[in-house]
Design an enzyme around this catalytic site. Structure first.
Site, PDB file in Angstrom:
ATOM      1  N   LYS A   1     -28.887  43.449  51.139  1.00 57.75           N
ATOM      2  CA  LYS A   1     -29.008  42.754  52.433  1.00 57.75           C
ATOM      3  C   LYS A   1     -28.098  41.532  52.451  1.00 57.75           C
ATOM      4  O   LYS A   1     -27.600  41.110  51.401  1.00 57.75           O
ATOM      5  CB  LYS A   1     -30.466  42.339  52.631  1.00 57.75           C
ATOM      6  CG  LYS A   1     -30.991  41.400  51.558  1.00 57.75           C
ATOM      7  CD  LYS A   1     -32.506  41.265  51.609  1.00 57.75           C
ATOM      8  CE  LYS A   1     -32.985  40.274  50.563  1.00 57.75           C
ATOM      9  NZ  LYS A   1     -34.451  40.158  50.540  1.00 57.75           N
TER      10      LYS A   1
ATOM     11  N   ARG B   1     -46.615  37.728  54.640  1.00 54.80           N
ATOM     12  CA  ARG B   1     -45.403  37.868  55.447  1.00 54.80           C
ATOM     13  C   ARG B   1     -45.553  39.220  56.134  1.00 54.80           C
ATOM     14  O   ARG B   1     -46.382  39.357  57.008  1.00 54.80           O
ATOM     15  CB  ARG B   1     -44.149  37.730  54.562  1.00 54.80           C
ATOM     16  CG  ARG B   1     -42.873  37.524  55.351  1.00 54.80           C
ATOM     17  CD  ARG B   1     -41.667  37.224  54.470  1.00 54.80           C
ATOM     18  NE  ARG B   1     -41.289  38.342  53.585  1.00 54.80           N
ATOM     19  CZ  ARG B   1     -40.235  38.338  52.793  1.00 54.80           C
ATOM     20  NH1 ARG B   1     -39.418  37.303  52.759  1.00 54.80           N
ATOM     21  NH2 ARG B   1     -39.961  39.379  52.026  1.00 54.80           N
TER      22      ARG B   1
ATOM     23  N   TYR C   1     -13.615  12.471  57.455  1.00 49.45           N
ATOM     24  CA  TYR C   1     -14.523  12.071  58.538  1.00 49.45           C
ATOM     25  C   TYR C   1     -15.422  10.922  58.100  1.00 49.45           C
ATOM     26  O   TYR C   1     -15.938  10.932  56.979  1.00 49.45           O
ATOM     27  CB  TYR C   1     -15.397  13.244  58.976  1.00 49.45           C
ATOM     28  CG  TYR C   1     -14.664  14.249  59.822  1.00 49.45           C
ATOM     29  CD1 TYR C   1     -14.100  13.857  61.038  1.00 49.45           C
ATOM     30  CD2 TYR C   1     -14.546  15.565  59.422  1.00 49.45           C
ATOM     31  CE1 TYR C   1     -13.426  14.781  61.832  1.00 49.45           C
ATOM     32  CE2 TYR C   1     -13.888  16.498  60.203  1.00 49.45           C
ATOM     33  CZ  TYR C   1     -13.331  16.107  61.405  1.00 49.45           C
ATOM     34  OH  TYR C   1     -12.671  17.015  62.181  1.00 49.45           O
TER      35      TYR C   1
ATOM     36  N   MET D   1     -15.150  21.351  58.652  1.00 47.38           N
ATOM     37  CA  MET D   1     -15.449  22.736  59.002  1.00 47.38           C
ATOM     38  C   MET D   1     -14.581  23.711  58.198  1.00 47.38           C
ATOM     39  O   MET D   1     -15.067  24.729  57.704  1.00 47.38           O
ATOM     40  CB  MET D   1     -15.235  22.962  60.501  1.00 47.38           C
ATOM     41  CG  MET D   1     -15.620  24.350  60.950  1.00 47.38           C
ATOM     42  SD  MET D   1     -15.284  24.650  62.687  1.00 47.38           S
ATOM     43  CE  MET D   1     -16.600  23.737  63.468  1.00 47.38           C
TER      44      MET D   1
HETATM   45  C1  LIG Z   1     -34.800  40.296  49.220  1.00 45.74           C
HETATM   46  C2  LIG Z   1     -35.881  41.136  48.774  1.00 45.74           C
HETATM   47  C3  LIG Z   1     -35.869  41.683  47.486  1.00 45.74           C
HETATM   48  C4  LIG Z   1     -34.877  41.274  46.422  1.00 45.74           C
HETATM   49  O1  LIG Z   1     -35.288  40.017  45.918  1.00 45.74           O
HETATM   50  P1  LIG Z   1     -34.526  39.253  44.749  1.00 45.74           P
HETATM   51  O2  LIG Z   1     -35.430  38.124  44.433  1.00 45.74           O
HETATM   52  O3  LIG Z   1     -33.216  38.786  45.298  1.00 45.74           O
HETATM   53  O4  LIG Z   1     -34.368  40.192  43.631  1.00 45.74           O
HETATM   54  C5  LIG Z   1     -36.859  42.586  47.165  1.00 45.74           C
HETATM   55  N1  LIG Z   1     -37.808  42.925  48.058  1.00 45.74           N
HETATM   56  C6  LIG Z   1     -37.865  42.397  49.293  1.00 45.74           C
HETATM   57  C7  LIG Z   1     -38.955  42.821  50.221  1.00 45.74           C
HETATM   58  C8  LIG Z   1     -36.928  41.472  49.696  1.00 45.74           C
HETATM   59  O5  LIG Z   1     -36.992  40.953  50.914  1.00 45.74           O
END
Ligand SMILES: *Cc1c(COP(=O)(O)O)cnc(C)c1O
Length: 372
Positions: free
Chosen positions: A38, A132, A265, A313
């Site tokens: 992700k 969550r 800046y 930036m």
């Molecule tokens: C991001 C995520 C992971 C991976 O977590 P890390 O701590 O980066 O290994 C695993 N499971 C879920 C549900 C996540 O959101």
């Protein structure tokens, strides 16, 4: 355009391979790796990373959004892609078209998925204490109902929220989450539901709870050779993990300022002596945190050049008074090694008061990711 012209990220795929081998070694026999790619593979470039992982025989991936999943499919990733987050019902069509597996975020959402009538595979998220996403672990009946509703449930998972902590309380909480999750998967199997993959652990769940064994595991940050914090000591030592990413930028030009003059800046940098400043072609739009102002350093020809004043930036200033070899068009290393020196992402996170995950996942889109 010359990819190393301004600022860029180098990705060492050999090191990624080393880290995959590390996880294969430490995961229990038969436990499949389902890496988290992700947020553009934690800033490393999802396409590059997922393609390499696929070549290494990995066939399951986790993303945060349906959009990320579609991009991976278009980049030629087959196998399972699990969307860990919420997808709006208007985008259920994308799940079907791109063969993405969707997380059931709660019971009401299961109803939405069912009502859509789309033949989409889902994984049931179970809330074992993080509060969550997921159906509450005590409401076993609701979880079992997913199968009765005719949803294509191919997985059941939960998420640990303090697996990185080593205090007695944190370990006790994590053990409780593991027990709750195990109870759910046992009961499902007891009810004759067997065709699903169970998964619970991210990086710290794997490294701190090696006794824990499910069908898959979801390593993210550690697969990139990074821990969240420099001080973290995991039960399985993480010393063999190799950082995959380096961040580099060009020196645009070199300036001289006299003692007492300000620069940048707010004129926030004030020269305490006659000073040479190098102007680097990277700034907060590239993901350099603004709060690095006046803190930390970069490496130029193996030497430390302190950050001078505020981050702009698109540019930043560093003090190269003591590095006479620094010259226009030369390279500066912001994350990575130069000579005998190394700046880790964990060090960056410490300078800026956050965790390493945030530093890498915010690296800008305009930085080319280059495999080396
Ligand atoms: C991001 C995520 C992971 C991976 O977590 P890390 O701590 O980066 O290994 C695993 N499971 C879920 C549900 C996540 O959101």
């Amino acid at each position: 355009m010359y990819k190393k012209g301004r600022a860029w990220i180098e990705i060492d795929l050999g090191k990624l391979e080393t880290n995959v081998a590390f996880f294969r070694r430490v995961l229990p026999e038969g436990c499949r790796m389902m890496p988290a790619v992700k947020a553009d593979a934690y800033g490393h470039g999802a396409h590059l990373i997922a393609e390499k992982l696929q070549k290494l025989g990995i066939s399951d991936f986790c993303v945060a959004s349906a959009g990320e999943g579609c991009q991976l499919r278009e980049a030629g990733i087959h196998g399972q892609i699990l969307v860990l987050g919420y997808t709006h019902p208007r985008d259920f069509e994308l799940l079907e078209t791109y063969h993405l597996t969707q997380t059931v975020v709660d019971s009401a959402y299961a109803g939405e998925l069912q009502a859509s009538g789309r033949p989409v595979c889902v994984h049931a998220a179970v809330d074992t204490g993080m509060h969550r996403l997921g159906m509450e672990w005590e409401r076993e009946g609701e979880i079992v109902k997913l199968w009765r509703r005719g949803l294509r449930v191919t997985g059941v998972y939960s998420h640990l929220c303090v697996a990185d902590g080593r205090s007695v309380e944190e370990e006790r909480f994590t053990e409780m989450q593991i027990a709750r999750f195990k109870q759910i998967t046992d009961r499902l199997r007891g009810a004759g539901i067997r065709e699903f993959a169970a998964h619970l652990q991210g990086s710290y769940g794997i490294l701190n709870y090696p006794g824990c064994s499910f069908d898959c595991a979801r390593p993210g940050i550690a697969l990139y050779g990074i821990l969240s914090r420099k001080a973290d000591r995991t039960r399985i030592p993480a010393g063999d993990l190799m950082p995959v990413l380096s961040l580099k930028a060009r020196i645009g030009c070199i300036r001289s300022v006299r003692e007492g003059e300000g620069a940048g800046y707010g004129l926030a940098f004030v020269a305490k002596r006659d000073t040479r400043l190098a102007v680097l072609s990277a700034g907060y739009a590239d993901g350099i945190p603004g709060c690095l102002a006046g803190r930390g350093y970069v490496l130029i020809r193996g030497r430390r050049a302190p950050v001078a004043g505020r981050i702009c930036m698109d540019q930043m200033l560093v003090d190269v008074t003591d590095i006479p070899e620094a010259e226009p068009a030369g390279e500066a290393v912001l994350i990575g090694s130069s000579g005998g020196e190394r700046i880790t992402v964990e060090q960056y996170a410490e300078w800026t008061g956050t965790i390493a995950n945030e530093i890498v996942s915010r690296l800008g889109d305009r930085l080319p990711r280059i495999a080396v």
